[in-house]
Design a protein around this motif. Structure first.
Motif, mmCIF file in Angstrom:
data_model
loop_
_atom_site.group_PDB
_atom_site.id
_atom_site.type_symbol
_atom_site.label_atom_id
_atom_site.label_comp_id
_atom_site.label_asym_id
_atom_site.label_seq_id
_atom_site.Cartn_x
_atom_site.Cartn_y
_atom_site.Cartn_z
ATOM 1 N N ILE A 1 -3.297 -21.158 -13.816
ATOM 2 C CA ILE A 1 -2.000 -21.349 -13.165
ATOM 3 C C ILE A 1 -1.066 -20.189 -13.484
ATOM 4 O O ILE A 1 -0.333 -19.689 -12.623
ATOM 5 N N VAL A 2 -1.093 -19.744 -14.751
ATOM 6 C CA VAL A 2 -0.245 -18.621 -15.149
ATOM 7 C C VAL A 2 -0.636 -17.358 -14.397
ATOM 8 O O VAL A 2 0.216 -16.609 -13.909
ATOM 9 N N ALA A 3 -1.955 -17.113 -14.276
ATOM 10 C CA ALA A 3 -2.427 -15.922 -13.567
ATOM 11 C C ALA A 3 -2.072 -15.988 -12.089
ATOM 12 O O ALA A 3 -1.681 -14.974 -11.489
ATOM 13 N N LEU A 4 -2.198 -17.161 -11.486
ATOM 14 C CA LEU A 4 -1.818 -17.324 -10.079
ATOM 15 C C LEU A 4 -0.324 -17.049 -9.882
ATOM 16 O O LEU A 4 0.070 -16.328 -8.954
ATOM 17 N N SER A 5 0.490 -17.621 -10.770
ATOM 18 C CA SER A 5 1.941 -17.415 -10.680
ATOM 19 C C SER A 5 2.297 -15.947 -10.865
ATOM 20 O O SER A 5 3.127 -15.400 -10.129
ATOM 21 N N GLY A 6 1.656 -15.311 -11.847
ATOM 22 C CA GLY A 6 1.908 -13.893 -12.086
ATOM 23 C C GLY A 6 1.475 -13.031 -10.912
ATOM 24 O O GLY A 6 2.162 -12.079 -10.535
ATOM 25 N N GLY A 7 0.322 -13.357 -10.320
ATOM 26 C CA GLY A 7 -0.162 -12.599 -9.169
ATOM 27 C C GLY A 7 0.786 -12.688 -7.992
ATOM 28 O O GLY A 7 1.102 -11.677 -7.342
ATOM 29 N N VAL A 8 1.264 -13.909 -7.710
ATOM 30 C CA VAL A 8 2.219 -14.095 -6.611
ATOM 31 C C VAL A 8 3.512 -13.338 -6.896
ATOM 32 O O VAL A 8 4.080 -12.690 -6.006
ATOM 33 N N LEU A 9 3.972 -13.404 -8.155
ATOM 34 C CA LEU A 9 5.214 -12.720 -8.522
ATOM 35 C C LEU A 9 5.092 -11.213 -8.333
ATOM 36 O O LEU A 9 5.990 -10.573 -7.770
ATOM 37 N N PHE A 10 3.987 -10.629 -8.788
ATOM 38 C CA PHE A 10 3.805 -9.185 -8.643
ATOM 39 C C PHE A 10 3.742 -8.779 -7.168
ATOM 40 O O PHE A 10 4.279 -7.738 -6.786
ATOM 41 N N ILE A 11 3.089 -9.579 -6.350
ATOM 42 C CA ILE A 11 3.005 -9.256 -4.927
ATOM 43 C C ILE A 11 4.384 -9.345 -4.272
ATOM 44 O O ILE A 11 4.742 -8.514 -3.421
ATOM 45 N N VAL A 12 5.182 -10.341 -4.684
ATOM 46 C CA VAL A 12 6.558 -10.439 -4.184
ATOM 47 C C VAL A 12 7.358 -9.196 -4.592
ATOM 48 O O VAL A 12 8.101 -8.628 -3.779
ATOM 49 N N PHE A 13 7.199 -8.755 -5.843
ATOM 50 C CA PHE A 13 7.864 -7.530 -6.291
ATOM 51 C C PHE A 13 7.416 -6.334 -5.444
ATOM 52 O O PHE A 13 8.215 -5.464 -5.087
ATOM 53 N N GLY A 14 6.101 -6.290 -5.153
ATOM 54 C CA GLY A 14 5.575 -5.193 -4.351
ATOM 55 C C GLY A 14 6.152 -5.175 -2.952
ATOM 56 O O GLY A 14 6.512 -4.101 -2.434
ATOM 57 N N ILE A 15 6.251 -6.349 -2.330
ATOM 58 C CA ILE A 15 6.820 -6.430 -0.982
ATOM 59 C C ILE A 15 8.285 -6.016 -0.992
ATOM 60 O O ILE A 15 8.748 -5.261 -0.116
ATOM 61 N N GLN A 16 9.010 -6.494 -1.996
ATOM 62 C CA GLN A 16 10.439 -6.127 -2.097
ATOM 63 C C GLN A 16 10.599 -4.628 -2.308
ATOM 64 O O GLN A 16 11.473 -4.010 -1.701
ATOM 65 N N SER A 17 9.749 -4.054 -3.157
ATOM 66 C CA SER A 17 9.812 -2.624 -3.403
ATOM 67 C C SER A 17 9.447 -1.834 -2.151
ATOM 68 O O SER A 17 10.053 -0.809 -1.839
ATOM 69 N N PHE A 18 8.466 -2.319 -1.402
ATOM 70 C CA PHE A 18 8.021 -1.645 -0.175
ATOM 71 C C PHE A 18 9.127 -1.642 0.889
ATOM 72 O O PHE A 18 9.321 -0.665 1.606
ATOM 73 N N LEU A 19 9.863 -2.751 0.964
ATOM 74 C CA LEU A 19 10.900 -2.883 1.981
ATOM 75 C C LEU A 19 12.235 -2.261 1.590
ATOM 76 O O LEU A 19 13.074 -1.988 2.451
ATOM 77 N N SER A 20 12.423 -2.052 0.290
ATOM 78 C CA SER A 20 13.720 -1.496 -0.154
ATOM 79 C C SER A 20 13.776 0.002 0.091
ATOM 80 O O SER A 20 12.774 0.700 0.016
ATOM 81 N N PRO A 21 14.967 0.526 0.393
ATOM 82 C CA PRO A 21 15.108 1.973 0.653
ATOM 83 C C PRO A 21 14.936 2.770 -0.634
ATOM 84 O O PRO A 21 15.196 2.286 -1.729
ATOM 85 N N ILE A 22 14.481 3.991 -0.479
ATOM 86 C CA ILE A 22 14.295 4.884 -1.619
ATOM 87 C C ILE A 22 15.620 5.555 -1.948
ATOM 88 O O ILE A 22 16.210 6.224 -1.106
ATOM 89 N N GLU A 23 16.077 5.345 -3.194
ATOM 90 C CA GLU A 23 17.349 5.934 -3.610
ATOM 91 C C GLU A 23 17.126 7.383 -4.012
ATOM 92 O O GLU A 23 16.165 7.725 -4.689
ATOM 93 N N SER A 24 18.024 8.220 -3.593
ATOM 94 C CA SER A 24 17.890 9.648 -3.915
ATOM 95 C C SER A 24 18.493 9.951 -5.271
ATOM 96 O O SER A 24 19.287 9.202 -5.788
#
Length: 229
Positions: free
Chosen positions: A206-229
């Motif tokens: 359960i911990v690994a599943l939760s962590g995996g989902v959390l990291f993927i959410v972070f990845g999606i947020q990072s992918f969609l966020s603009p790159i700061e100069s």
């Protein structure tokens, strides 16, 4: 640069889900059953705090060595990679029982070796202890150093360390450090107080599943966020 609160929240969630059921979590629980809890807790927490600060410093310095664009892309890939890694761990064979047994076997072997060596040099150690100051003996005892070294080197190159570096490169480093330290303190305190019984009852899947989902959410947020100069 992202806010302190955002960096704190991400780091706290990532640390808790990465450290619960980890080898260092089991090691802290087992050590606390054999040695004074205050020394084990002090050694484990000191190591994890030092590791968190070092990791955050590396992540903070990364944009100064590599362009912000590349660090952003690398961090995004790291989040997706760690997410898939955690999900893979959750669905593959093995789990907390095997990892707990492995850590316990390693500590048992080390404990027996140390006990044998201690008996042979007990008189010499007693003479040395008499010359030490109480302050030094209390805070830098062999138990403290053992807990420190097991956790420090156990975390080196671990998923949580690399994730902390990635977070600090993309989020507010101060918030990442605060969140990481609070998360490490919560997990380590739970391991030391709860002991082996708590560690053995944790569902790593359960911990690994939760962590995996959390990291993927972070990845999606990072992918969609603009790159700061």
């Amino acid at each position: 640069m992202s806010s302190v609160a955002q960096g704190f929240t991400k780091s706290l969630a990532m640390t808790v889900l990465s450290e619960i059921g980890d080898k260092t979590f089991f090691a802290a629980a087992i050590l606390a059953m054999r040695h004074p809890r205050r020394l084990v807790l002090a050694g484990c927490l000191s190591a994890l705090i030092v590791m968190t600060i070092l990791s955050a410093l590396v992540g903070w310095a990364a944009p100064n060595l590599i362009s912000r664009k590349w660090t952003h892309h690398i961090t995004t890939l790291l989040f997706f990679g760690f997410g898939l890694w955690s999900l893979w761990d959750a669905f593959t064979e093995g789990g907390e029982a095997e990892e707990l047994a492995e850590v316990e076997a390693e500590l048992d072997a080390d404990w027996k070796d140390k006990n044998g060596a201690t008996k042979d040099s007990k008189k010499a150690d007693d003479d040395l202890k008499k010359q030490r100051r109480p302050f030094f003996t209390q805070f830098f005892s062999p138990i403290f150093l053992k807990a420190f070294s097991i956790n420090f080197f156990g975390e080196w190159g671990d998923k949580s360390q690399l994730a902390t570096i990635g977070l600090a490169a993309d989020e507010n480093p101060f918030g990442v450090v605060l969140g990481g330290i609070v998360g490490q303190a919560l997990c380590t305190t739970a391991a030391v107080i709860g002991g082996k019984s708590l560690a053995s009852q944790i569902s790593e899947k359960i911990v690994a599943l939760s962590g995996g989902v959390l990291f993927i959410v972070f990845g999606i947020q990072s992918f969609l966020s603009p790159i700061e100069s």
